[in-house]
Enzyme design. Structure first.
Site, PDB file in Angstrom:
ATOM      1  N   LYS A 172      14.820  44.367   4.676  1.00 16.31           N
ATOM      2  CA  LYS A 172      13.495  45.005   4.667  1.00 16.31           C
ATOM      3  C   LYS A 172      13.181  45.468   3.247  1.00 16.31           C
ATOM      4  CE  LYS A 172      11.274  48.761   4.662  1.00 16.31           C
ATOM      5  NZ  LYS A 172      10.041  48.343   4.071  1.00 16.31           N
ATOM      6  N   SER A 226      14.760  56.582  -2.409  1.00 18.45           N
ATOM      7  CA  SER A 226      14.688  58.008  -2.724  1.00 18.45           C
ATOM      8  C   SER A 226      15.756  58.803  -1.954  1.00 18.45           C
ATOM      9  CB  SER A 226      13.301  58.531  -2.364  1.00 18.45           C
ATOM     10  OG  SER A 226      13.086  58.367  -0.984  1.00 18.45           O
ATOM     11  N   GLU A 247      22.160  54.299  -2.800  1.00 16.18           N
ATOM     12  CA  GLU A 247      21.894  54.471  -4.239  1.00 16.18           C
ATOM     13  C   GLU A 247      20.538  55.137  -4.348  1.00 16.18           C
ATOM     14  OE1 GLU A 247      23.814  54.178  -6.660  1.00 16.18           O
ATOM     15  OE2 GLU A 247      25.424  53.008  -5.753  1.00 16.18           O
ATOM     16  N   CYS A 281      15.886  54.172 -11.945  1.00 15.82           N
ATOM     17  CA  CYS A 281      16.782  55.252 -11.514  1.00 15.82           C
ATOM     18  C   CYS A 281      17.713  55.647 -12.646  1.00 15.82           C
ATOM     19  CB  CYS A 281      17.578  54.804 -10.294  1.00 15.82           C
ATOM     20  SG  CYS A 281      18.349  53.212 -10.555  1.00 15.82           S
ATOM     21  N   GLU A 380      13.475  64.412 -10.091  1.00 11.23           N
ATOM     22  CA  GLU A 380      13.177  63.068 -10.583  1.00 11.23           C
ATOM     23  C   GLU A 380      11.666  62.848 -10.562  1.00 11.23           C
ATOM     24  OE1 GLU A 380      14.086  59.572  -8.158  1.00 11.23           O
ATOM     25  OE2 GLU A 380      15.089  58.749  -9.913  1.00 11.23           O
TER      26      GLU A 380
END
Ligand code: NAD
Length: 479
Positions: A172, A226, A247, A281, A380
């Site tokens: 997905k 996220s 991750e 990231c 972030e």
């Protein structure tokens, strides 16, 4: 003509037009229309992958090698076309789009080789006459959920090892980048994968992704995205006692010491903080700079920022493309406002830019006089925004670098072997760079972080086997 791309379930292309993919450099440009799957399609895909697993996991190594090798060759041959489509749908520059496509080809090539290098161990038992074999077997049906910022590299570094080690897949991709996902699945499908081995279900995370999390038939889920979604993946996976790997975000520090080569430090900071529009990231969003070089570093950064060309991703002169979409742009602008309210000095950029076409253009922003306690230093942002945090010496720089809930990458610019060595040993990050940008990694070595950035085994290189296989220990008494 606008293409219409369908989902791949059990070897058949299925689905009706559901979502439109818009070019962030030109909002009047529709990249394509894509099927948007529902929970039932997700369940069908999982059932197909489950049915295909026994045969694929026992398939000959050469069959797996051949598919991965063919995919690598086709991606290489079409790198300019695929890279351009990637830049068009995500907004990274042409150079970055083609570079990422080449990376995907290299990853398939690497895992084509790994498929032929499966090995185990044979050891004597503590019981005389008994032998012990330790082997690795495929895990089963693997769910792959990916983010939008590396539309082809992240799917590649999950799909390639999953197939190489004999797993079947329900994939997905992120809603914003279906073209790259569809292309990679189309290539693998035509390369000769048996039906059901690789299933593509494009659609909403809250619908398709959630149906995957809720399924008892997924044996493993690998997720990049996220922190918020990662926590949902973790909770659902524990509920179903399945293997999972996450991750997630980063707030990566780049330390610049007085003895750094200024040109190298500025190159590292500009690349790490702003390339790919800061949407990595591994981006260097905290620039931790010692007193003696601080003012020279800030002046040189402002000079370089003023020269960066921000524009249409498909224009060869562009160095910084647009932000990916409206909601990410709002998040970037909100954080720029928060930084100012918190008392940081917006030393450069931060404003919307107009270009020939309507797009999400933002001037890269540099804050100075930031502290590590400010929200802009702790959360972030995921955009072209970086903060300079001034420190007095190396010890304070290391403490600030490590004072974060994240731990993906870190970097240091210095000519001191002593400080570089100490930093490599004491930085609380999964990947550490010396005189290099915090972003930009090799494909044949492990990738991953610590603390709130990652959970579970490392991705990429030979370490990928840790997640995509399960270990079996077999004892034999031969008399
Ligand atoms: P996101 O979490 O919003 O989405 C990631 C994926 O999860 C998408 O495919 C989305 O559709 C899906 N999803 C959303 N809700 C879901 C649900 N309820 N159940 C299952 N799946 C669901 O992240 P994003 O905005 O696409 O990506 C940006 C984030 O990704 C950033 O935080 C960035 O740091 C992170 N990222 C991390 C790495 C890394 O390797 N550490 C690499 C790239 C991006």
């Amino acid at each position: 003509m606008t293409p219409f791309r369908k989902n791949l379930i059990d070897g058949e292309w299925v689905g009706d037009a559901g979502s439109r993919n818009i070019n962030p450099s030109n909002l009047d440009d529709v990249v394509g229309e894509y099927a948007s799957g529902d929970a039932e399609q997700a369940r069908q895909a999982i059932a197909a992958a489950k049915a295909a697993f026994p045969a694929w996991s026992r398939s000959g190594l050469l069959a797996r090698h051949a598919v991965l090798r063919k995919a690598s060759d086709e991606i290489t041959a079409r790198k300019d076309e695929i890279g351009r489509a990637l830049a068009r749908e995500e907004g990274k520059t042409l150079v970055e789009g083609v570079g990422e496509t080449v990376r995907a080809a290299q990853i398939f090539d690497f895992f084509a080789g790994e498929a032929l290098r499966l090995s185990g161990e044979q050891v004597p038992s503590v019981r005389p006459g008994v032998g012990v074999e330790i082997t690795r077997e495929a895990v089963g049906v693997v769910g792959i959920i990916t983010p939008w910022n590396f539309p082809i590299a992240i799917p590649a570094w999950k799909i390639a090892p999953a197939l190489a080690y004999g797993n079947t897949i329900v994939f997905k991709p992120a809603e914003l980048v279906p073209e790259s996902a569809w292309t990679i699945v189309d290539i693998l499908h035509r390369a000769g994968l048996p039906k059901g081995v690789l299933n593509l279900v494009m659609g909403k995370g809250s619908v398709v992704g959630q149906a995957m999390l809720d399924s008892p038939d997924l044996n493993a889920i690998t997720f990049t995205g996220s922190v918020g979604t990662g926590k949902r993946v973790a909770a659902a996976s524990v509920e179903h006692m399945r293997k999972f790997q996450l991750e997630m975000g980063g707030k990566n520090p780049l330390v610049v010491l007085d003895d750094a080569d200024l040109a190298v430090a500025v190159d590292c900071a500009i690349n790490g903080a702003y390339f790919s529009t800061g949407q990595r990231c591994t981006a260097s969003s905290r620039l931790v700079v010692t007193d003696g070089i601080h003012d020279r570093f800030v002046d040189a950064m402002k000079d370089r920022l003023a020269k960066l060309v921000v524009g249409d991703a498909l224009d060869a002169k562009t160095q910084i493309g647009p932000v990916v979409d409206q909601s990410q742009l709002k998040q970037d602008e909100d954080y720029i406002a928060i930084g100012r309210q918190e008392g940081a000095d917006l030393a450069f950029g931060g404003e919307r830019l107009d270009r020939e076409t309507r797009g999400f253009y933002l001037q890269p922003a540099l804050f100075t006089q930031a502290t590590n306690a400010m929200r802009i230093s702790r959360e972030e942002i995921f955009g072209p925004v970086a903060n300079v945090i001034r420190v007095k010496d190396y010890d304070e720089a290391l403490a600030v670098a490590n004072d974060t809930p994240f731990g993906l990458t870190s970097g240091i610019c210095t000519s001191s072997l002593k400080h570089a060595t100490h930093f490599k040993r004491n930085s609380e990050a999964g990947m550490v760079m010396v005189n290099l940008p915090t972003a930009g990694v090799d494909f044949h070595v492990p990738f991953g972080g610590r603390k709130g950035s990652s959970y579970g085994p490392r991705e990429q290189g030979r370490y990928a086997a840790e997640f995509y296989t399960t270990v079996k220990t077999a004892y034999t008494f031969a008399g």
